[in-house]
Write a protein that holds these residues in place. Structure first.
Motif, mmCIF file in Angstrom:
data_model
loop_
_atom_site.group_PDB
_atom_site.id
_atom_site.type_symbol
_atom_site.label_atom_id
_atom_site.label_comp_id
_atom_site.label_asym_id
_atom_site.label_seq_id
_atom_site.Cartn_x
_atom_site.Cartn_y
_atom_site.Cartn_z
ATOM 1 N N LEU A 39 2.351 1.782 -3.604
ATOM 2 C CA LEU A 39 1.383 2.145 -4.634
ATOM 3 C C LEU A 39 0.675 3.467 -4.330
ATOM 4 O O LEU A 39 0.290 4.189 -5.243
ATOM 5 C CB LEU A 39 0.345 1.023 -4.787
ATOM 6 C CG LEU A 39 0.852 -0.274 -5.424
ATOM 7 C CD1 LEU A 39 -0.241 -1.326 -5.430
ATOM 8 C CD2 LEU A 39 1.354 -0.033 -6.839
ATOM 9 N N GLU A 40 0.502 3.768 -3.058
ATOM 10 C CA GLU A 40 -0.196 4.999 -2.668
ATOM 11 C C GLU A 40 0.783 6.037 -2.124
ATOM 12 O O GLU A 40 0.412 6.883 -1.313
ATOM 13 C CB GLU A 40 -1.267 4.679 -1.615
ATOM 14 C CG GLU A 40 -2.346 3.708 -2.076
ATOM 15 C CD GLU A 40 -3.187 4.276 -3.188
ATOM 16 O OE1 GLU A 40 -3.398 5.504 -3.213
ATOM 17 O OE2 GLU A 40 -3.639 3.484 -4.041
ATOM 18 N N ARG A 41 2.023 6.002 -2.615
ATOM 19 C CA ARG A 41 3.057 6.885 -2.071
ATOM 20 C C ARG A 41 2.702 8.359 -2.236
ATOM 21 O O ARG A 41 2.957 9.173 -1.347
ATOM 22 C CB ARG A 41 4.395 6.596 -2.752
ATOM 23 C CG ARG A 41 5.577 7.310 -2.073
ATOM 24 C CD ARG A 41 6.896 6.906 -2.708
ATOM 25 N NE ARG A 41 8.015 7.356 -1.892
ATOM 26 C CZ ARG A 41 8.520 8.588 -1.934
ATOM 27 N NH1 ARG A 41 8.003 9.486 -2.742
ATOM 28 N NH2 ARG A 41 9.547 8.921 -1.154
ATOM 29 N N GLU A 42 2.114 8.719 -3.352
ATOM 30 C CA GLU A 42 1.758 10.124 -3.574
ATOM 31 C C GLU A 42 0.779 10.620 -2.518
ATOM 32 O O GLU A 42 0.929 11.713 -1.970
ATOM 33 C CB GLU A 42 1.154 10.271 -4.977
ATOM 34 C CG GLU A 42 0.898 11.721 -5.363
ATOM 35 C CD GLU A 42 0.410 11.846 -6.805
ATOM 36 O OE1 GLU A 42 -0.209 12.875 -7.117
ATOM 37 O OE2 GLU A 42 0.648 10.909 -7.585
ATOM 38 N N GLN A 43 -0.217 9.801 -2.230
ATOM 39 C CA GLN A 43 -1.194 10.164 -1.194
ATOM 40 C C GLN A 43 -0.523 10.220 0.184
ATOM 41 O O GLN A 43 -0.800 11.120 0.981
ATOM 42 C CB GLN A 43 -2.326 9.140 -1.185
ATOM 43 C CG GLN A 43 -3.372 9.397 -0.118
ATOM 44 C CD GLN A 43 -4.397 8.267 -0.047
ATOM 45 O OE1 GLN A 43 -4.542 7.494 -0.987
ATOM 46 N NE2 GLN A 43 -5.094 8.166 1.062
ATOM 47 N N TYR A 57 0.840 -1.204 0.000
ATOM 48 C CA TYR A 57 0.000 0.000 0.000
ATOM 49 C C TYR A 57 0.875 1.254 0.000
ATOM 50 O O TYR A 57 0.617 2.212 -0.737
ATOM 51 C CB TYR A 57 -0.895 -0.024 1.230
ATOM 52 C CG TYR A 57 -1.935 1.066 1.283
ATOM 53 C CD1 TYR A 57 -3.240 0.820 0.877
ATOM 54 C CD2 TYR A 57 -1.631 2.340 1.746
ATOM 55 C CE1 TYR A 57 -4.206 1.808 0.928
ATOM 56 C CE2 TYR A 57 -2.577 3.332 1.803
ATOM 57 C CZ TYR A 57 -3.861 3.070 1.391
ATOM 58 O OH TYR A 57 -4.815 4.056 1.438
ATOM 59 N N SER A 62 -8.915 3.376 4.944
ATOM 60 C CA SER A 62 -8.640 4.362 3.902
ATOM 61 C C SER A 62 -9.921 5.075 3.503
ATOM 62 O O SER A 62 -11.016 4.603 3.737
ATOM 63 C CB SER A 62 -8.030 3.677 2.673
ATOM 64 O OG SER A 62 -9.015 2.947 1.972
ATOM 65 N N GLY A 98 -10.728 5.601 0.360
ATOM 66 C CA GLY A 98 -11.072 5.243 -1.007
ATOM 67 C C GLY A 98 -12.130 4.167 -1.076
ATOM 68 O O GLY A 98 -13.043 4.117 -0.283
ATOM 69 N N VAL A 125 -6.364 -0.735 4.378
ATOM 70 C CA VAL A 125 -7.403 -0.550 3.367
ATOM 71 C C VAL A 125 -8.739 -0.234 4.027
ATOM 72 O O VAL A 125 -9.497 0.614 3.573
ATOM 73 C CB VAL A 125 -7.514 -1.799 2.479
ATOM 74 C CG1 VAL A 125 -8.720 -1.699 1.561
ATOM 75 C CG2 VAL A 125 -6.251 -1.956 1.645
ATOM 76 N N ILE A 163 -9.874 -1.859 -3.913
ATOM 77 C CA ILE A 163 -8.458 -1.788 -3.569
ATOM 78 C C ILE A 163 -8.013 -3.089 -2.920
ATOM 79 O O ILE A 163 -6.976 -3.652 -3.288
ATOM 80 C CB ILE A 163 -8.192 -0.600 -2.611
ATOM 81 C CG1 ILE A 163 -8.445 0.719 -3.333
ATOM 82 C CG2 ILE A 163 -6.762 -0.637 -2.092
ATOM 83 C CD1 ILE A 163 -8.391 1.921 -2.422
ATOM 84 N N TYR A 172 8.097 0.624 -7.811
ATOM 85 C CA TYR A 172 6.738 1.063 -8.117
ATOM 86 C C TYR A 172 6.228 0.446 -9.420
ATOM 87 O O TYR A 172 5.106 -0.061 -9.494
ATOM 88 C CB TYR A 172 6.704 2.591 -8.218
ATOM 89 C CG TYR A 172 5.352 3.147 -8.586
ATOM 90 C CD1 TYR A 172 4.340 3.268 -7.640
ATOM 91 C CD2 TYR A 172 5.084 3.547 -9.904
ATOM 92 C CE1 TYR A 172 3.093 3.768 -7.992
ATOM 93 C CE2 TYR A 172 3.841 4.052 -10.255
ATOM 94 C CZ TYR A 172 2.850 4.161 -9.293
ATOM 95 O OH TYR A 172 1.611 4.650 -9.645
#
Length: 665
Positions: free
Chosen positions: A92-96, A89, A201, A203, A198, A208, A152
């Protein structure tokens, strides 16, 4: 004020110490999180100096310290997230994740900037150290290290592949190494962390989770294929290296059989040793779901539904299937944990009976519709015979399987499934299991769309389940009432009776009465009261009596012009029906609106007879009505007398007419 200052500063010290105790961070955020943790640890000296100081802290600085504490708590949560959370997680969700990281560091920098350091009674070197931290925060604002692009891309390529697509072995090897997922303990921890992250989260947890869980499964399959004995107990690792075919166990060409997904725990992704069912009907490895619950979660990890209770029921059918699969593939069946508690009722049944039930349940999972239909029918008959069978079938894990079959397109299988649940629900302890397995929506679907026999048995099942008070609320909220009203209107005589008993039981709960009236039940009940040879008078009057206590019910009964029928039943009905009709009238005649009509229909003579010859309930209702009617008649008489008196007075006081004047002259 001194105590408040001490408590505030001590809380700041505690939070930073908690941050200092956090373990290693995921490779996806390692550098940023390590830097943040190191900077925050440097604030301890300032907090300790303030705690020991006898000087008063300026009010503005106190406010800044309160803001700093709030920011530190957020930082602690973020750092725990980066240490114990899912590695997949975090990549894959590093930007968030980095967006949250920047937000927290900005709040920390803002709070530190508001402190009046010149007014604090702390050493100069401590002030310089804090100023250094503040400068580092400002320099780091908006700046992050480049992510591991290869890691990534590898994860993303695997994430976007379909479940059955072959994955590149080199990619899997790199992922297992970089994410440090080369052991069963690490893989299990990753799976637990993935579920938790998850589920919390913002989302779409369902989508996911499915994709990330499948991704983790591919990595785990690869790791276990590369190291076949990775999760084998020590006693198995000491077995002779040769198989019966002469091949060595470490032969690179030896293929470990692929474990069916249904045999894997959704949390650990391992072959289940002690599968248990939770209240949503999902099955997990006992150890994993117990750990999940101990962490304070109240949801089902897979579906995210709230667990109605923490009961774990051994899935005997699945255990049997796993043992059978292991035997067929030459694998030693998993050893059950010694802490697993045997079901108390197991000893009450012979091995032959248990074996027969488990064989039937095994066939329920068959993809052959014919097998499912036949075996659902067998379970239906077994559950009908006696209480022991009902207990054994439920104990073997049949309920979740039958719930699944409620939605099958085969109408006969659907009918067998709902009837089997009806028979199982006769056993009190099974009612909770049926509800917690999520059966109600499926039963309602059968009630709407099934064959007439299936609809009738669905109604009877809802009645049986609604005996438990809390279930009345859940069933009423499930949309069951409108199709019950429909069945009451168009069913066979037996179907109408099943629907009526279910509606009556549900309407004991006040919140279901309005729903039943709005579903159009009153016109149907009025028709049943006059249906020649219908045999539904008892049920219709009983439901009217319970609905009349609700404002919407009272209005609808009055609008249906029910008064003549009710008065007739009070005079000529059975003792039970006379009492129910009187109960309806008690509510209708709460105001003056219907009292005059009832009195005009001659109800008083009937009520006098009912007070002498009715049931206890009938006598009470009749007495209430008589008292009310007597008061109404007396008031009407008084009003009439008063009106007559006023009229007489008016006549005496009126002036003489022209005719009178002529006569006088």
């Amino acid at each position: 004020m001194e105590e408040e200052k001490g408590a505030l500063v001590q809380s700041l010290i505690d939070v930073v110490n908690q941050i200092a105790s956090i373990g290693d961070y995921s490779c996806a955020v390692k550098k940023e999180y390590c830097n943040l943790s190191r900077r925050l640890k440097m604030l301890i000296s300032m907090f300790e100096e303030i705690r020991e100081s006898k000087e008063q802290i300026p009010e503005e600085t106190v406010k800044a310290l309160v803001s700093l504490k709030e920011a530190l708590v957020l930082a602690k949560e973020l750092l725990i997230f980066g240490s114990e959370g899912s590695k997949i997680y975090l990549v894959l969700e590093r930007e968030q994740i980095m967006h949250k990281f920047h937000d927290v560091t900005a709040r920390l920098e803002q709070a530190l900037s508001r402190i009046s350091y010149e007014n604090l009674d702390v050493l100069d070197e401590v002030k310089e150290q804090v100023q250094l931290v503040l400068v580092q925060f400002r320099r780091a604002k908006g700046r992050v290290d480049a992510p591991d692009v290869e890691l990534y891309d590898d994860l993303l390529s695997l994430y976007n592949k379909s479940n059955d697509a072959a994955a590149d072995q080199d990619v899997l090897r790199r992922l297992a190494e970089k994410l440090q997922l080369a052991g069963i303990a690490e893989l299990t921890q990753e799976s637990l962390a993935l579920h938790e992250m998850v589920s919390t989260s913002g989302g779409d947890p369902g989508a996911i989770f499915e994709k990330m869980s499948n991704l983790l499964k591919k990595i785990k399959d690869f790791v276990q294929t590369e190291n076949p004995n990775l999760d084998a107990p020590a006693r198995e690792k000491n077995l002779p290296p040769c198989s019966s075919s002469g091949q060595t166990n470490t032969d690179r060409n030896h293929k470990t059989p692929v474990i069916p997904d249904v045999f894997r725990c959704p949390i650990s992704l391992e072959l289940m040793k002690d599968p248990v069912i939770v209240s949503t009907g999902q099955t997990y490895e006992r150890f994993c779901i117990e750990k999940w619950l101990e962490q304070g979660h109240g949801t089902c990890p897979k579906t995210q539904q709230t667990l109605s209770n923490a009961t774990l029921t051994t899935n005997h059918a699945l255990r049997s299937l796993i043992d059978h699969w292991c035997d067929a593939n030459g694998i030693e069946p998993p050893k059950r944990p010694s802490s697993s508690r045997p079901c108390k009722t197991t000893s009450a049944f012979s091995p032959v009976e248990r074996a027969m039930i488990e064989i039937l349940l095994r066939k329920l999972t068959s993809s052959n519709p014919e097998d499912q239909r036949m075996d659902a029918g067998e379970i239906r008959l077994l559950a009908k015979r006696n209480a022991d069978n009902r207990a054994a079938i439920a104990e073997a894990g049949a309920i979740p399987m039958l719930v699944t079959l409620l939605l099958t397109p085969d109408s006969r299988t659907q009918e067998h499934a709902v009837t089997a649940l009806l028979n199982l629900s006769i056993c009190e302890v099974n009612k909770g299991s049926i509800i917690s397995s999520g059966a109600v929506p499926g039963i309602v679907q059968v009630l709407k769309m099934g064959s007439m026999e299936a609809r009738e048995n669905a109604a009877a099942t809802l009645f049986s389940l609604s005996v438990v008070d809390e279930n009345k609320v859940a069933i009423g909220a499930s949309g069951a009432i409108p199709p019950l009203v429909t069945l009451l209107s168009e069913g066979t005589r037996r179907g109408k009776k099943d629907a009526a008993t279910a509606l009556f039981n549900l309407c004991i709960y006040q919140g279901n009465k309005g729903k039943t009236v709005r579903a159009g039940v009153i016109p149907t009940l009025m028709r049943l009261l006059t249906e020649p040879g219908g045999g539904m008078v008892d049920e219709a009057l009983a439901i009217l009596a319970i609905l009349a206590s609700h404002p919407e019910g009272k209005f609808a009964i009055g609008a249906a012009k029910a008064m003549p029928l009710l008065v007739d039943f009070i005079g000529n009905g059975s003792p039970r029906n006379r009492g129910n009709a009187a109960a309806v009238l008690v509510h209708l005649c709460a105001g003056d609106q219907h009292l005059a009509e009832a009195e005009a229909l001659g109800v008083m003579d009937h009520l006098v007879d009912l007070t002498q010859n009715g049931t206890d309930r009938g006598k009470r209702k009749a007495a209430q009505l008589l008292q009310r009617l007597s008061r109404f008649v007396e008031q009407q008489k008084q009003a009439q007398d008063q009106s007559q008196q006023l009229l007489s007075q008016a006549q005496q006081m009126r002036p003489p007419s022209v005719a009178d004047a002529v006569v006088d002259s």
